[in-house]
Write a protein that holds these residues in place. Structure first.
Motif, PDB file in Angstrom:
ATOM      1  N   UNK A   1       0.826  -1.209   0.000  1.00 48.90           N
ATOM      2  CA  UNK A   1       0.000   0.000   0.000  1.00 48.90           C
ATOM      3  C   UNK A   1       0.859   1.257   0.000  1.00 48.90           C
ATOM      4  N   UNK A   2       1.942   1.231   0.787  1.00 50.81           N
ATOM      5  CA  UNK A   2       2.855   2.375   0.804  1.00 50.81           C
ATOM      6  C   UNK A   2       3.495   2.569  -0.569  1.00 50.81           C
ATOM      7  N   UNK A   3       3.856   1.463  -1.219  1.00 45.65           N
ATOM      8  CA  UNK A   3       4.447   1.559  -2.559  1.00 45.65           C
ATOM      9  C   UNK A   3       3.452   2.141  -3.556  1.00 45.65           C
TER      10      UNK A   3
ATOM     11  N   UNK B   1       4.180   9.878  -7.480  1.00 40.92           N
ATOM     12  CA  UNK B   1       5.194  10.045  -8.519  1.00 40.92           C
ATOM     13  C   UNK B   1       4.545  10.271  -9.878  1.00 40.92           C
ATOM     14  N   UNK B   2       3.534   9.461 -10.188  1.00 39.10           N
ATOM     15  CA  UNK B   2       2.836   9.620 -11.464  1.00 39.10           C
ATOM     16  C   UNK B   2       2.122  10.963 -11.524  1.00 39.10           C
ATOM     17  N   UNK B   3       1.521  11.385 -10.402  1.00 33.50           N
ATOM     18  CA  UNK B   3       0.875  12.693 -10.366  1.00 33.50           C
ATOM     19  C   UNK B   3       1.852  13.814 -10.639  1.00 33.50           C
ATOM     20  N   UNK B   4       3.090  13.676 -10.112  1.00 36.99           N
ATOM     21  CA  UNK B   4       4.110  14.688 -10.387  1.00 36.99           C
ATOM     22  C   UNK B   4       4.459  14.720 -11.872  1.00 36.99           C
ATOM     23  N   UNK B   5       4.553  13.530 -12.502  1.00 35.07           N
ATOM     24  CA  UNK B   5       4.838  13.490 -13.940  1.00 35.07           C
ATOM     25  C   UNK B   5       3.717  14.133 -14.745  1.00 35.07           C
TER      26      UNK B   5
ATOM     27  N   UNK C   1       1.213   6.287 -22.395  1.00 33.12           N
ATOM     28  CA  UNK C   1       2.344   5.355 -22.312  1.00 33.12           C
ATOM     29  C   UNK C   1       2.656   5.028 -20.852  1.00 33.12           C
ATOM     30  N   UNK C   2       2.711   6.054 -20.014  1.00 33.87           N
ATOM     31  CA  UNK C   2       2.937   5.820 -18.587  1.00 33.87           C
ATOM     32  C   UNK C   2       1.803   5.005 -17.984  1.00 33.87           C
ATOM     33  N   UNK C   3       0.581   5.296 -18.431  1.00 35.86           N
ATOM     34  CA  UNK C   3      -0.593   4.564 -17.952  1.00 35.86           C
ATOM     35  C   UNK C   3      -0.514   3.087 -18.326  1.00 35.86           C
ATOM     36  N   UNK C   4       0.132   2.761 -19.447  1.00 35.71           N
ATOM     37  CA  UNK C   4       0.289   1.378 -19.878  1.00 35.71           C
ATOM     38  C   UNK C   4       1.320   0.632 -19.037  1.00 35.71           C
ATOM     39  N   UNK C   5       2.341   1.350 -18.564  1.00 34.61           N
ATOM     40  CA  UNK C   5       3.403   0.714 -17.785  1.00 34.61           C
ATOM     41  C   UNK C   5       2.998   0.446 -16.342  1.00 34.61           C
ATOM     42  N   UNK C   6       2.096   1.261 -15.818  1.00 26.95           N
ATOM     43  CA  UNK C   6       1.732   1.157 -14.399  1.00 26.95           C
ATOM     44  C   UNK C   6       1.171  -0.214 -14.030  1.00 26.95           C
ATOM     45  N   UNK C   7       0.236  -0.820 -14.817  1.00 25.85           N
ATOM     46  CA  UNK C   7      -0.302  -2.137 -14.417  1.00 25.85           C
ATOM     47  C   UNK C   7       0.764  -3.214 -14.288  1.00 25.85           C
TER      48      UNK C   7
ATOM     49  N   UNK D   1      -8.979  -2.628  -9.041  1.00 25.46           N
ATOM     50  CA  UNK D   1      -9.263  -1.604  -8.028  1.00 25.46           C
ATOM     51  C   UNK D   1      -8.136  -0.582  -7.931  1.00 25.46           C
ATOM     52  N   UNK D   2      -6.913  -1.074  -7.814  1.00 27.24           N
ATOM     53  CA  UNK D   2      -5.775  -0.169  -7.631  1.00 27.24           C
ATOM     54  C   UNK D   2      -5.541   0.653  -8.892  1.00 27.24           C
ATOM     55  N   UNK D   3      -5.592  -0.001 -10.049  1.00 24.59           N
ATOM     56  CA  UNK D   3      -5.334   0.715 -11.302  1.00 24.59           C
ATOM     57  C   UNK D   3      -6.428   1.748 -11.579  1.00 24.59           C
ATOM     58  N   UNK D   4      -7.666   1.403 -11.289  1.00 26.19           N
ATOM     59  CA  UNK D   4      -8.757   2.358 -11.512  1.00 26.19           C
ATOM     60  C   UNK D   4      -8.618   3.561 -10.576  1.00 26.19           C
ATOM     61  N   UNK D   5      -8.352   3.307  -9.296  1.00 26.27           N
ATOM     62  CA  UNK D   5      -8.145   4.418  -8.371  1.00 26.27           C
ATOM     63  C   UNK D   5      -6.971   5.283  -8.808  1.00 26.27           C
ATOM     64  N   UNK D   6      -5.935   4.624  -9.300  1.00 22.30           N
ATOM     65  CA  UNK D   6      -4.761   5.331  -9.800  1.00 22.30           C
ATOM     66  C   UNK D   6      -5.137   6.244 -10.975  1.00 22.30           C
ATOM     67  N   UNK D   7      -5.904   5.718 -11.915  1.00 20.53           N
ATOM     68  CA  UNK D   7      -6.298   6.502 -13.087  1.00 20.53           C
ATOM     69  C   UNK D   7      -7.219   7.658 -12.701  1.00 20.53           C
TER      70      UNK D   7
END
Length: 759
Positions: A417-419, A426-430, A477-483, A507-513
């Motif tokens: 969860x911390x990761x 990090x992705x939000x900063x990008x 592209x970044x969105x493709x690498x995250x999963x 769940x995690x990927x959707x929340x991330x997006x």
């Protein structure tokens, strides 16, 4: 007073045309490349493995693991050309023939050949398309004319905007509507109507899903006669003890019980044996002369394989001897793993006291008894003996079932969860950096970036590409690498089934997006657009600051138009081309000596439903959120989801094998997130009404998010349990006649034995 906010809507009609042309051109180029590559002889199997092998599992017989089909594949001569067997999917080869065949293939055949997972995935996409199509009709026919003609209804004395805003795409959004205007009644009523219509459609689909699940639970499959027992206490160490515990409760209704034992050493030996067998077959093919020797990497690799045993004059004999030794070790290890000696029990007991829990499987004689057990409480201690329907045998991660340590799992779970939190930040900063770089006005504020500004502004076309295409391409592209990263972490965390892994991934990927593509993107763009003006208005006129935000929030829809276009014409066609797997298989095939090895290098993985659902939900969320605020968004959502549906259907038919079925295990979770998307749209338009001071709309829209919560709970009470468990009214007749003694469960006595002990 008048505030010029023309620049807040950054997409002009000319820019929209240019970006659409660029995306269509790129999508067409990818489609042509796909059409050329798939007709090359070396790639025909790669782009349609299910057409040649039925399920692409590599067996001579395609067994029924996902649907109800059974296809025999006779082994053919290695020298012969690739000849497809009798197959339920039509021939896709021919000039754009795959398009026609994909359109013609119906849902009934897909259910029979690919199972409920594929069907529910496609049905979900169809529902999204249908809902957004209705939204598009209302938006194009009713809301857009209201927004476009809003300047004709301005009331003197109220805050208004410069008429230049009507010259670009922003004229079609609520940015064009004056603060406090009664025209927003149209958006209020349309939002309520959209919500009611979407809830009705989704509710009907949940009911259909529940009925399909009932039919699935009635099938004569091993998992319908078996329950999975989680958190087995340390007092139960063996399969016999687990069976004895449940026989004391259920008597002779129990057929068998299995406790997965530590078989990591056995699995390592099996993997080593398979690798040695591959080396032996390769050396035989190279030295036997029956088949032509390939030059290049194959020859070097085979030469290395032979010379790596410099002391061995006969590599065939060497590998044969190694294979025999491994076979003996595997046989001995199976005896040890299958029957623990008595002196191991004390060691196991101490280990389980430390580890506390494990997982087991209990098979019943009838389906009714199994589902009754799955719904019952087995212990007064809620922390142990949790029972649920068993997953499909191929769904389980057998190497994870015996290393569940309560303390270790909790630590790994917290670390994961911390990761994920760090990854989101990090992705939000990008995303923030990409958004800032793509804004020319923002770049001009930094003198040291003057060279970049000059390069970008050489001509309008380059500027449009830099501002409206490249940022979204990098984001996708970044969105493709995250999963990929998320899936690795989930595997390390120790998920016990593939279905649970896919659910956690979704769940995690959707929340991330949602956080990065929706929330961060909107906040960054809105802040960048208005911060300069807010500074000017501090201490002067707060109402003008509010009006500026009210104009900028709907204006961000222009950015999502760009995102949907790039996703539809770059991301989705790339899924057809499969660039990454193609490059990987290309290099792996250089080391293949036989046709069977070539096919092994080209076989695809199982569909990643977690990723596919998360991406589709994001498209749906974007379109629904802006359905009332910017009614020109839903048609682009329909376009993107329509292409997603078509490509997904092609992959289900020809590319991705259904090695097992979870019977759409993810769908209730998808349903809840679709309702959450509607609630998110309510909160967004509620924010716009607050900024535009339309109090009637605020009163009517404010209860809708709460309504969505109660509607989701009502849907769960109606359908979740009847879809997860077999209702008593559907129990087989023999269950009622003989009280559950005997039954078809005896056909699956050894079904849930560890596959490593059966191979």
């Amino acid at each position: 007073m008048s505030t010029n906010v023309a620049h807040l809507d950054t997409l002009s009609w000319r820019e929209l045309g240019v970006i659409s042309g660029i995306n269509v051109a790129i999508g067409s180029a990818i489609l042509i490349a796909f059409e050329i590559l798939r007709h090359l002889k070396a790639n025909r199997y790669f782009y349609a493995p299910l057409y040649f092998e039925g399920d692409a599992n590599g067996d001579t017989k395609a067994t029924d693991t996902a649907g109800n089909y059974n296809i025999s594949l006779e082994p053919s001569d290695e020298k012969s050309t690739l000849i497809p067997p009798k197959n339920p999917v039509p021939n896709p080869f021919g000039l754009f023939r795959w398009i026609i065949e994909t359109i013609k293939y119906n849902e009934i055949e897909l259910m029979r050949t690919r199972g409920l997972d594929a069907v529910m995935h496609l049905r979900t996409l169809k529902i999204m398309i249908f809902i957004l199509s209705l939204f598009s009709i209302v938006g194009l026919g009713f809301l857009i004319p209201v927004n476009y003609t809003a300047t004709e209804h301005y009331v003197p004395g109220r805050l208004d905007y410069n008429s230049t805003i009507s010259e670009d795409v922003g004229a079609l959004s609520m940015s064009n509507i004056q603060i406090g205007s009664n025209l927003m009644w149209a958006h209020t009523l349309s939002t309520i109507g959209f919500t009611a219509l979407a809830c009705y459609i989704l509710f009907r689909e949940y009911k259909r899903y529940a009925l399909l699940r009932i039919q699935y639970n009635k099938e004569e499959q091993a998992h319908n006669y078996t329950v999975m027992v989680k958190k087995v206490p340390s007092s139960i160490q063996t399969s016999e003890q687990l069976r004895g515990h449940f026989e004391r409760i259920y008597g002779d209704k129990i057929v068998n019980a299995h406790m997965p034992l530590p078989t990591n050493t056995l699995r390592h030996l099996l993997k080593k044996r398979n690798k040695t067998r591959e080396h032996l077959e390769e050396v035989i093919h190279i030295n036997g002369g029956d088949h032509p020797v390939r030059f290049g990497i194959i020859k070097v690799k085979s030469w290395f394989l032979c010379l790596s045993r410099a002391h061995c004059e006969n590599p065939v004999q060497r590998y044969g001897d190694e294979l025999q030794v491994l076979e003996n070790q595997i046989a001995e290890q199976r005896k040890t793993a299958g029957h623990w000696p008595d002196h191991h029990h004390e060691k196991l007991r101490m280990q389980h006291q430390k580890d506390e829990v494990s997982v087991g499987f209990v098979t019943f004689g009838t389906k009714g008894d199994a589902f009754e057990c799955a719904q019952s409480v087995q212990s007064s201690d809620s922390k142990i003996l949790r029972v649920q329907p068993a997953p499909h045998k191929k769904d389980a991660f057998w190497n994870s079932l015996t290393r569940i340590n309560a303390n270790t799992y909790s630590f790994i779970h917290m670390m994961s969860l911390a990761f994920f939190f760090v990854l989101i930040v990090f992705y939000g900063a990008l995303v923030t950096i990409l958004t800032g770089i793509s804004n020319i006005d923002h770049l001009r504020q930094y003198s040291w970036l003057g060279w970049l500004v000059k390069l970008i502004t050489v001509n309008a076309f380059i500027q449009d590409v830099f501002q409206s295409y490249l940022p979204f391409l990098f984001i996708i592209i970044l969105q493709t690498l995250v999963p990929i990263i998320i899936k690795i972490v989930l595997k390390l965390r120790g998920e016990i089934t593939r279905s649970r892994l896919e659910k956690s991934l979704m769940r995690i990927h959707f929340n991330f997006l949602v956080f990065n593509v929706m929330i961060v993107f909107v906040i960054v763009n809105t802040t960048t657009a208005v911060v300069t003006h807010i500074i000017d208005y501090i201490g002067k006129n707060f109402s003008e600051m509010v009006s500026l935000l009210g104009a900028s929030l709907p204006g961000q829809s222009a950015s999502f138009v760009n995102y949907l276009l790039v996703y539809a014409f770059t991301r989705i066609p790339q899924l057809l081309l499969r660039v990454g797997p193609f490059i990987k298989s290309f290099f792996r095939m250089r080391t293949a000596a036989t046709s069977s090895e070539e096919r092994h290098c080209q076989r695809p993985n199982r569909p990643e439903y977690g990723v596919m659902y998360a991406n589709a939900l994001l498209l749906f969320l974007i379109s629904v959120t802006y359905a009332s605020i910017s009614p020109f968004i839903p048609p682009f959502g329909v376009l993107a989801l329509g292409m997603e549906y078509f490509v997904a259907k092609y992959h289900h038919m020809y590319t991705t094998p259904q090695k097992f079925t979870s019977a759409a295990y993810l769908w209730p979770c998808v349903y809840n997130r679709m309702l959450a998307g509607l609630a998110f749209s309510h909160l967004t338009i509620l924010g716009v009404f607050v900024l535009k001071q339309f109090y009637a709309g605020i009163i009517l829209i404010a209860p809708l998010p709460v309504v969505m919560v109660f509607f989701a709970r009502y849907s769960r009470r109606r359908f979740f349990h009847m879809s997860r468990y077999l209702p008593a009214s559907e129990f087989p007749a023999e269950k009622l006649e003989n009280g559950g003694k005997g039954g078809d469960g005896y056909m699956f006595v050894e079904e849930y034995t560890d596959p490593a002990l059966q191979e």
